[in-house]
Design an enzyme around this catalytic site. Sequence first.
Site, PDB file in Angstrom:
ATOM      1  N   SER A 586      85.345  -1.066  -9.473  1.00 30.13           N
ATOM      2  CA  SER A 586      85.075  -1.432  -8.089  1.00 30.13           C
ATOM      3  C   SER A 586      85.139  -0.176  -7.212  1.00 30.13           C
ATOM      4  O   SER A 586      84.393   0.777  -7.457  1.00 30.13           O
ATOM      5  CB  SER A 586      86.060  -2.510  -7.635  1.00 30.13           C
ATOM      6  OG  SER A 586      85.642  -3.074  -6.422  1.00 30.13           O
ATOM      7  N   HIS A 704      83.029 -10.465 -10.284  1.00 30.79           N
ATOM      8  CA  HIS A 704      83.533  -9.115 -10.035  1.00 30.79           C
ATOM      9  C   HIS A 704      84.832  -8.842 -10.784  1.00 30.79           C
ATOM     10  O   HIS A 704      85.079  -7.733 -11.244  1.00 30.79           O
ATOM     11  CB  HIS A 704      83.749  -8.917  -8.536  1.00 30.79           C
ATOM     12  CG  HIS A 704      84.089  -7.512  -8.157  1.00 30.79           C
ATOM     13  ND1 HIS A 704      83.205  -6.471  -8.324  1.00 30.79           N
ATOM     14  CD2 HIS A 704      85.208  -6.970  -7.632  1.00 30.79           C
ATOM     15  CE1 HIS A 704      83.764  -5.343  -7.908  1.00 30.79           C
ATOM     16  NE2 HIS A 704      84.993  -5.617  -7.491  1.00 30.79           N
TER      17      HIS A 704
END
Length: 739
Positions: A586, A704
Amino acid sequence: MSTAQRIALCVLVSTCAVAQAAKPPKPRPVATKPPATPTTVTAMPKPPATRTVPAHDTHFGVDVADPYRWLEDVKSDEVKTWMTAQDGYARAALTALPGRDAIAARLRALLYVDSLTAPQRYGSRYFYTRTHADREKAIHYWREGTDGQEHVLLDPNKMSEDGSVSLGVIKPSWDGQRVAYAVKANNSDESTLHVLDVATGKVSDVDVIPGTKYGTPSWTPTGDGFYYVRLPTDPSIPVADRPGYAEVRFHRLGTDPAMDPLIHERTGDPRTFISVDLSRDGHFLFVDIQHGWVASDIYFRDMRKASHDRHGAAQGWRPLVTGVKALYTVEAWKDRFYILTNDHAPRSRVLVADPDHPAREQWREIVPEKADAVLQHLQLRGGHLALTLLKDAASRIELRTLDGKPVRDVELPGLGTTLGMTGNPEDDDAYYAFASFTQPAQIFRTSIKTGTTSLYASVKVPIDPSAYTVEQVFYPSKDGTRIPMFLIHRKDLAKNGGTPFVLYGYGGFNNSLTPSFNAILYPWLEAGGGYAIANLRGGGEYGEAWHEAGMLDKKQNVFDDFTAAAEYLVKENYTRPERLAIRGGSNGGLLVGAALTQRPDLYRAVVCAVPLLDMVRYHLFGSGKTWIGEYGSAEDEAGFKTLYAYSPYHHVKAGTPYPALLMMSADSDDRVDPMHARKMTAALQAATTSGHPVLLRIERHAGHGGADLVKQLVDQNADMWAFLMKELGLRPAQVASRQ
């Protein structure tokens, strides 16, 4: 931090769950002979071809080329075909790596375990979660009283045949009669709220609310409804703009959600988050409008005095604090507001306010800022303030009276991490979890009144942590700033530069990297590798000043801190560049992307997961606009200059010998758009001259945060460790010896 912010970027794995498994055989001792030098192997087949298409933008007089822009369109059949080919190419290479099956077997032994979370009381019922060694997903339970019969509340293992249905937030009503819970596809952020009757297990077919990506429900004291945040589901609204449409609504059970009254209107600004919270006694309703990770505006309403329109929506919000560049969280108890803030206190402090006289100048400080620790969390437990602090990236818990007077420190087993206390403001019993790099998670039960503490549950995993040690070192960054770093390795490590090391970092969004147990690391450690975690600027380890030193136009500090960490490991003979890998996800994926483009000579391999990499266009995709306060925007001239100066995708140079790269993406990531991973992979495959592989692995049915099936976690990490062992010359046979 609001719920919306917590799901906006990757965060650390919680240490609240603890495993309970049969005692396994002790691992065998590991040979201390230095790992073999990486050997030359037969060249890999070439990756699938990727065409380029001339595309250019001009930003403030600067021509910006973007030859792989066509890969942004995931709906295109050509892009889908390209993704399938790239994933197939990567998986074929990874599956064939030596020792990969032995690593997977070891991970299965480590990850398929029974676990238990601390119970939380709602009414007369207790709610908690278990994972089971023979199940893929955690199961949620309830029982009547402390010793009642265990009942299944929600079992996501039975919600889909392929495991693609996941659970998000689960929130019981205060009386424990009902539960509102979020259902998600492929562990993505998007969700739909449902309501379940606890006693019967029946799910309402009326109370079904879509668009609850940020919709954590806040129940009324009577359990007849809840406040929540709803986003529009209109596909014509761009995903990146949807946060600006978020509204606070109230849902009364048994009514049509489409008619839920509006409680607070949308902000119209996609850079903001909005959240809602009703105090447990129902007296005060709060709305928090957060501006990135640096400021929050708080409004409140005394519901006992509230006037309502004909739909039931409360009128006349009162500002508690607005327009100040600082973060505030508020806990209401017995008609007092307890406020945690970094306003004029970068390491945070606690103040109390009277809601009848809420003017800022009338707040009273009860816990001052500390010089040597950051105040992370404020909780009300057993009629006391429970404060979680961070000192040099390790946790502490303090108990204080409601006036802020010290009562005692809660004793923790060592240098590690706790997330604070589970419990209720009126209950004497509370629970807290603790873990360190070498201590699996433990949960303790404590009396707030007496301090009596006992072990409630503890991990039993097939690991002997006594063979390993943890060092905390400090090193100077490029500008001389002192940066802390944790090193985990075998006690008998020889500092001769021969140990393969993985360096991990994050450096953003006020997120702190603290010592927590992660069984996934142990195949690497057992094979003789070392693991380093750098506490970079941009995080929250030393308060808001530390955060601000790594955001916006100071973002390069984060990359410099990371480079200095790698140089320290080499200088101190822990490792050398050909044995050094870096890993991040991320915002940490941005970090390692910048590292590999700025210093490709310093690393042998890179693992980059669900990353941001095209920083010129990031704000146009996924949740990107909500991060403008952290990164800036290319639509602003100063912001463009900063972003373009380090944007990894724009700094890939043809003819450069880049490190080996394993790019790890997810097919349903609706937070950081996978276009970043696709474009960067294509650019590096075309540019590198090192002969090292550049692989794009795409996790299926995953958001995610990855997939929530243990088997997928095993496969993903077996691929990663096999890749790193091969590239850094670590013997896979040493992993096999742990079986």
